[in-house]
Design a protein around this motif. Structure first.
Motif, mmCIF file in Angstrom:
data_model
loop_
_atom_site.group_PDB
_atom_site.id
_atom_site.type_symbol
_atom_site.label_atom_id
_atom_site.label_comp_id
_atom_site.label_asym_id
_atom_site.label_seq_id
_atom_site.Cartn_x
_atom_site.Cartn_y
_atom_site.Cartn_z
ATOM 1 N N GLU A 1 0.832 -1.210 0.000
ATOM 2 C CA GLU A 1 0.000 0.000 0.000
ATOM 3 C C GLU A 1 0.863 1.255 0.000
ATOM 4 O OE1 GLU A 1 -3.018 0.020 3.029
ATOM 5 O OE2 GLU A 1 -3.772 -1.942 2.424
ATOM 6 N N ARG A 2 1.899 1.270 0.843
ATOM 7 C CA ARG A 2 2.798 2.439 0.874
ATOM 8 C C ARG A 2 3.525 2.601 -0.455
ATOM 9 N NH1 ARG A 2 3.846 0.401 6.054
ATOM 10 N NH2 ARG A 2 5.783 -0.543 5.329
ATOM 11 N N THR A 3 3.907 1.493 -1.071
ATOM 12 C CA THR A 3 4.612 1.544 -2.350
ATOM 13 C C THR A 3 3.700 2.080 -3.453
ATOM 14 O OG1 THR A 3 6.018 -0.295 -1.663
ATOM 15 C CG2 THR A 3 5.919 0.182 -4.026
ATOM 16 N N ILE A 4 2.469 1.601 -3.500
ATOM 17 C CA ILE A 4 1.502 2.129 -4.483
ATOM 18 C C ILE A 4 1.334 3.624 -4.282
ATOM 19 C CG2 ILE A 4 -0.957 2.149 -5.122
ATOM 20 C CD1 ILE A 4 -0.930 -0.921 -4.558
ATOM 21 N N ASP A 5 1.179 4.035 -3.035
ATOM 22 C CA ASP A 5 1.025 5.454 -2.712
ATOM 23 C C ASP A 5 2.245 6.246 -3.182
ATOM 24 O OD1 ASP A 5 -0.732 7.358 -1.586
ATOM 25 O OD2 ASP A 5 0.480 7.428 0.242
ATOM 26 N N GLY A 6 3.426 5.758 -2.886
ATOM 27 C CA GLY A 6 4.658 6.442 -3.272
ATOM 28 C C GLY A 6 4.845 6.513 -4.776
ATOM 29 N N PRO B 1 -5.871 -7.406 -16.797
ATOM 30 C CA PRO B 1 -4.979 -6.297 -16.442
ATOM 31 C C PRO B 1 -5.744 -5.086 -15.917
ATOM 32 C CG PRO B 1 -4.590 -7.045 -18.702
ATOM 33 C CD PRO B 1 -5.804 -7.747 -18.215
ATOM 34 N N ILE B 2 -5.197 -4.485 -14.879
ATOM 35 C CA ILE B 2 -5.798 -3.273 -14.307
ATOM 36 C C ILE B 2 -4.740 -2.206 -14.163
ATOM 37 C CG2 ILE B 2 -7.612 -4.521 -13.065
ATOM 38 C CD1 ILE B 2 -5.913 -4.091 -10.473
ATOM 39 N N ARG B 3 -5.187 -0.981 -13.993
ATOM 40 C CA ARG B 3 -4.314 0.154 -13.697
ATOM 41 C C ARG B 3 -4.832 0.802 -12.418
ATOM 42 N NH1 ARG B 3 0.325 0.452 -16.336
ATOM 43 N NH2 ARG B 3 0.337 2.691 -16.151
ATOM 44 N N ILE B 4 -3.949 1.476 -11.707
ATOM 45 C CA ILE B 4 -4.293 2.142 -10.455
ATOM 46 C C ILE B 4 -3.977 3.622 -10.625
ATOM 47 C CG2 ILE B 4 -3.872 2.232 -7.971
ATOM 48 C CD1 ILE B 4 -2.542 -0.606 -8.327
ATOM 49 N N ARG B 5 -4.915 4.484 -10.242
ATOM 50 C CA ARG B 5 -4.684 5.921 -10.350
ATOM 51 C C ARG B 5 -5.367 6.627 -9.182
ATOM 52 N NH1 ARG B 5 -8.838 7.374 -15.310
ATOM 53 N NH2 ARG B 5 -10.708 7.543 -13.992
ATOM 54 N N ALA C 1 -0.295 13.736 -11.782
ATOM 55 C CA ALA C 1 -1.610 13.469 -11.180
ATOM 56 C C ALA C 1 -2.524 12.687 -12.112
ATOM 57 C CB ALA C 1 -2.272 14.776 -10.783
ATOM 58 N N THR C 2 -2.298 12.770 -13.414
ATOM 59 C CA THR C 2 -3.151 12.071 -14.371
ATOM 60 C C THR C 2 -2.613 10.688 -14.743
ATOM 61 O OG1 THR C 2 -1.988 13.147 -16.190
ATOM 62 C CG2 THR C 2 -4.011 14.214 -15.375
ATOM 63 N N SER C 3 -1.468 10.305 -14.198
ATOM 64 C CA SER C 3 -0.843 9.023 -14.524
ATOM 65 C C SER C 3 -1.420 7.883 -13.701
ATOM 66 C CB SER C 3 0.665 9.088 -14.277
ATOM 67 O OG SER C 3 1.269 9.994 -15.152
ATOM 68 N N SER C 4 -1.193 6.680 -14.189
ATOM 69 C CA SER C 4 -1.597 5.487 -13.462
ATOM 70 C C SER C 4 -0.412 4.526 -13.400
ATOM 71 C CB SER C 4 -2.792 4.817 -14.143
ATOM 72 O OG SER C 4 -2.438 4.357 -15.430
ATOM 73 N N ILE C 5 -0.546 3.528 -12.548
ATOM 74 C CA ILE C 5 0.486 2.499 -12.449
ATOM 75 C C ILE C 5 -0.174 1.137 -12.569
ATOM 76 C CG2 ILE C 5 2.018 3.901 -11.004
ATOM 77 C CD1 ILE C 5 1.098 2.040 -8.621
ATOM 78 N N CYS C 6 0.632 0.141 -12.821
ATOM 79 C CA CYS C 6 0.190 -1.241 -12.852
ATOM 80 C C CYS C 6 0.530 -1.857 -11.494
ATOM 81 C CB CYS C 6 0.937 -1.971 -13.968
ATOM 82 S SG CYS C 6 0.483 -3.715 -14.107
ATOM 83 N N PRO C 7 -0.266 -2.784 -10.991
ATOM 84 C CA PRO C 7 0.096 -3.444 -9.734
ATOM 85 C C PRO C 7 1.490 -4.079 -9.799
ATOM 86 C CG PRO C 7 -2.135 -4.040 -10.347
ATOM 87 C CD PRO C 7 -1.558 -3.255 -11.497
#
Length: 132
Positions: A58-63, A125-129, A70-76
């Protein structure tokens, strides 16, 4: 007949019973028929609970999200790779669970094809934003 007087505690229980609740471990939606005090969706989640890896993800996703636009996303997998080294594939489902818990708290959104989706039913596949 007189109306029953509800206490504040009764009102909170009633609200909790109708509110959408998620499992404290996997972040999936729990059925509305479940006891309002239930924290886990299954025996497996009750046994797993949350561990240091879950909190680290969770901390890593947050970081990772903080480090991007702000408009970018990440993959798990970005979070899994950041903490898992060569064994990052073993952290893919825990990373997805971490993202679902963060969705339940309103910290992130999960998307597919740019559209926000229900994390409890997401397949593939999902993205997180960050929420927009």
């Amino acid at each position: 007949m007189g109306r029953a007087i509800r206490t504040e505690d009764d009102a909170r229980r009633l609200d909790a019973a109708h509110a959408e609740r998620t499992c404290a471990s996997c972040g999936r939606r729990m059925p509305g028929s479940a006891d309002p005090d239930t924290k886990w969706c299954s025996d497996a989640c009750r046994r797993h609970k949350l561990d240091d890896t879950d909190r680290t993800l969770e901390r890593t996703i947050d970081g990772l999200l903080d480090a991007r636009a702000a408009t970018s996303s990440i993959c798990p997998s970005d979070a899994a790779r950041a903490i898992g080294g060569e064994d990052w594939r073993d952290l893919m489902e825990p990373a997805r669970r971490a993202a679902r818990r963060m969705v339940a708290r309103g910290e992130v959104e999960i998307t597919q094809g740019g559209n926000v989706i229900d994390p409890s039913t997401a397949k593939g596949p999902i993205r997180i934003r960050r929420p927009r």
